[in-house]
Scaffold this motif. Structure first.
Motif, PDB file in Angstrom:
ATOM      1  N   ARG A  43       0.839  -1.201   0.000  1.00  0.00           N
ATOM      2  CA  ARG A  43       0.000   0.000   0.000  1.00  0.00           C
ATOM      3  C   ARG A  43       0.883   1.264   0.000  1.00  0.00           C
ATOM      4  O   ARG A  43       1.920   1.298   0.649  1.00  0.00           O
ATOM      5  N   LEU A  44       0.389   2.255  -0.707  1.00  0.00           N
ATOM      6  CA  LEU A  44       1.081   3.546  -0.794  1.00  0.00           C
ATOM      7  C   LEU A  44       0.274   4.588  -0.030  1.00  0.00           C
ATOM      8  O   LEU A  44      -0.924   4.723  -0.245  1.00  0.00           O
ATOM      9  N   ARG A  45       0.941   5.331   0.887  1.00  0.00           N
ATOM     10  CA  ARG A  45       0.242   6.355   1.664  1.00  0.00           C
ATOM     11  C   ARG A  45       0.296   7.679   0.904  1.00  0.00           C
ATOM     12  O   ARG A  45       1.376   8.134   0.506  1.00  0.00           O
ATOM     13  N   THR A 418      -3.520  15.375  -3.754  1.00  0.00           N
ATOM     14  CA  THR A 418      -3.005  16.742  -3.795  1.00  0.00           C
ATOM     15  C   THR A 418      -1.610  16.801  -4.408  1.00  0.00           C
ATOM     16  O   THR A 418      -1.202  17.846  -4.919  1.00  0.00           O
ATOM     17  N   THR A 419      -0.890  15.702  -4.365  1.00  0.00           N
ATOM     18  CA  THR A 419       0.447  15.627  -4.960  1.00  0.00           C
ATOM     19  C   THR A 419       0.602  14.265  -5.608  1.00  0.00           C
ATOM     20  O   THR A 419       0.276  13.239  -4.991  1.00  0.00           O
ATOM     21  N   GLN A 420       1.079  14.239  -6.835  1.00  0.00           N
ATOM     22  CA  GLN A 420       1.250  12.966  -7.528  1.00  0.00           C
ATOM     23  C   GLN A 420       2.536  12.293  -7.048  1.00  0.00           C
ATOM     24  O   GLN A 420       3.614  12.894  -7.099  1.00  0.00           O
ATOM     25  N   PRO A 421       2.433  11.018  -6.596  1.00  0.00           N
ATOM     26  CA  PRO A 421       3.584  10.329  -5.971  1.00  0.00           C
ATOM     27  C   PRO A 421       4.520   9.695  -6.992  1.00  0.00           C
ATOM     28  O   PRO A 421       4.697   8.466  -7.033  1.00  0.00           O
ATOM     29  N   GLY A 422       5.094  10.449  -7.841  1.00  0.00           N
ATOM     30  CA  GLY A 422       6.043   9.912  -8.808  1.00  0.00           C
ATOM     31  C   GLY A 422       5.359   9.051  -9.846  1.00  0.00           C
ATOM     32  O   GLY A 422       4.227   9.288 -10.254  1.00  0.00           O
TER      33      GLY A 422
END
Length: 471
Positions: A43-45, A418-422
């Motif tokens: 899982r990615l937080r 709110t922010t794209q994680p790469g």
């Protein structure tokens, strides 16, 4: 013998191969199978925002340099030597309206005034004498005409006595005729003299007018030896000293700037102005802009945008630049912005400061507000559905600083990262930390930044999967 040798070799090869196979089978039987591990999806937080459509007023931001509304370059209008300079005539100091900035030696110009006044008085005396002579000649011509009438009567009487009565000598008649002719010549001479008086008076009037003009010019030159401040202003440039010879050809002797009224020309992209500002053409001149509505604006000094802030208002459209395709609007500075710390008056907004101007535009309804970081390089955003992220194509209505307004591609209540994680795979499992929208926008407002115009993005409007797996 040879055949027997071949058979023996073949038998040996078969025995070796068979023995090797037996050994391999026994070794394989001794090997243990590896333990089976259970596969767990990682899982990615992420941080996300629940979006709802809003009605917002757009904000156009531009940059410009503050300039004074009035700037005067004072130069000497007469030649001479500087004999007096204002004690505060130094760059940066303020001088009140009407005070003497510098003074040129007036003695030559005072003498010129006296000469012009004397010439005017002389011509005035000449006109008075000519008027008196005209009046005298008018009285003389009346006497001369009376004398001519008497001489004519004498001549007629002597002619009667000579030609009709024959009691008088012809000589007496000739004397009477001579006296009559002399009286007539005197009348003619006086009439000619009176006829010339109007032309002489007009000539004297012209000379008087010229003399008055010379006197007025001499007085003006004398007044121009003293140069005064046309308004209360700041000395921006000074290039004179006591004893210096100056003249009308000298430029920029003193430059005075009125800082009481500042304005800032702001170039804005033409399409942005047409779309977001209430700009119309003149009713009777459709080829230029009408007067702008005096909408309030916020002005920030770019060096200290959170400390040096001023209020202003839109004043006019100055010009359209065909090279950059920008519309130059002018914002007039009115007063320091209230409620700032430290007090706005502690540090002034002065001419030459490079400022950011925030101009409120039209309202737009049904848009979704997101941080600029929520939009990826491809122009898509990432939404969360059933704890998995998915890429969605959206239509960006406008970039405003660190935020972006989206008018198509989202639905009310959707959760957007709110922010794209790469680089992630479409469908990646995530744990979501929801962000309070009010906190997010309050933090953005507390850190005013310079909006950067976003480049146009060419993208496929259809949702698609990301192609790279997560590490």
């Amino acid at each position: 013998m040879r055949i027997r040798s071949v058979i023996v070799r073949a038998v040996l090869v078969v025995l070796l191969i068979g023995g090797g196979a037996v050994v391999m089978n026994r070794l394989a039987a001794l090997r243990k199978p590896p333990p089976q591990a259970e596969t767990v999806e990682r899982r990615l937080r992420v941080e996300a925002l629940r979006v709802d459509p809003l009605t917002l007023r757009t904000l156009l931001t531009g940059f410009g340099q503050a300039r004074a509304d009035r700037r005067v370059e004072l130069i000497p209008q007469v030649a001479g030597r500087i004999i007096e300079v204002h004690p505060d005539l130094d760059v940066g100091r303020y001088i009140d309206r009407g005070e003497t900035l510098f003074r040129i030696d007036p003695r030559d110009y005072e003498a010129a005034v006296e000469q012009a006044r004397a010439a005017l008085d002389s011509l005035g005396a000449q006109k008075a004498r000519l008027a008196q002579a005209r009046e005298n000649d008018q009285r003389r011509i009346e006497i001369a005409r009376r004398t001519l009438e008497l001489a004519r009567r004498d001549f007629e009487r002597f002619r009667q006595l000579v030609e009709v009565d024959r009691v008088e000598s012809p000589a007496r008649m000739d004397q009477a005729e001579t006296a009559m002719n002399q009286a007539r010549e005197q009348v003619v001479a006086l009439e000619n003299a009176l006829a010339l008086y109007p032309a002489q008076l007009r000539d004297l009037d012209a000379q008087l007018q010229s003399a008055r003009a010379r006197l007025e010019q001499a007085r003006l030159d004398l007044e121009r030896t003293r140069v005064t401040a046309p308004f209360t202003g700041r000395v921006d440039r000074k290039s004179i000293e006591i004893g210096q010879l100056v003249g009308p050809s000298m430029a920029n002797a003193v430059t005075l700037v009125d800082d009481a009224s500042l304005e800032i020309p702001v170039p804005l992209e033409g399409g942005e102005v047409a779309r977001w500002l209430d700009v119309q053409s003149l009713p009777d001149q459709p080829t230029w802009f009408s007067r702008l509505e005096g909408r309030p604006v916020v002005i920030r000094w770019t060096e200290q945008p959170d400390r040096v802030q001023w209020a202003g208002r839109l004043d006019r459209i100055e010009r359209f630049d065909p090279q950059t395709r920008t519309v130059h609007v002018v914002a007039r500075v009115t007063r320091p912005l209230d409620g700032q710390s430290p007090a706005p008056s502690d540090f002034p907004l002065v001419e030459g400061m490079f400022c950011q101007v925030e101009i409120p535009g039209r309202e737009v309804a049904g848009v979704y507000r997101l941080p600029r970081s929520a939009v990826g390089p491809d122009g898509n955003v990432l939404i969360v559905n059933d704890s998995r992220i998915h890429s969605r194509a959206v239509h960006i209505a406008r970039y405003e600083g660190d935020t972006v307004l989206i008018d198509d591609g989202l639905q009310p209540g959707q959760i957007v990262l709110t922010t794209q994680p790469g680089i992630v795979l479409d469908g990646t499992l995530v744990d979501v930390d929801l962000v309070d929208p009010q906190t997010l926008w309050d933090d953005a407002a507390a850190s005013p930044g310079a909006p950067v115009p976003a480049p146009p993005i060419e993208r496929d409007e259809r949702p698609r999967e990301l192609e790279v797996t997560a590490p």
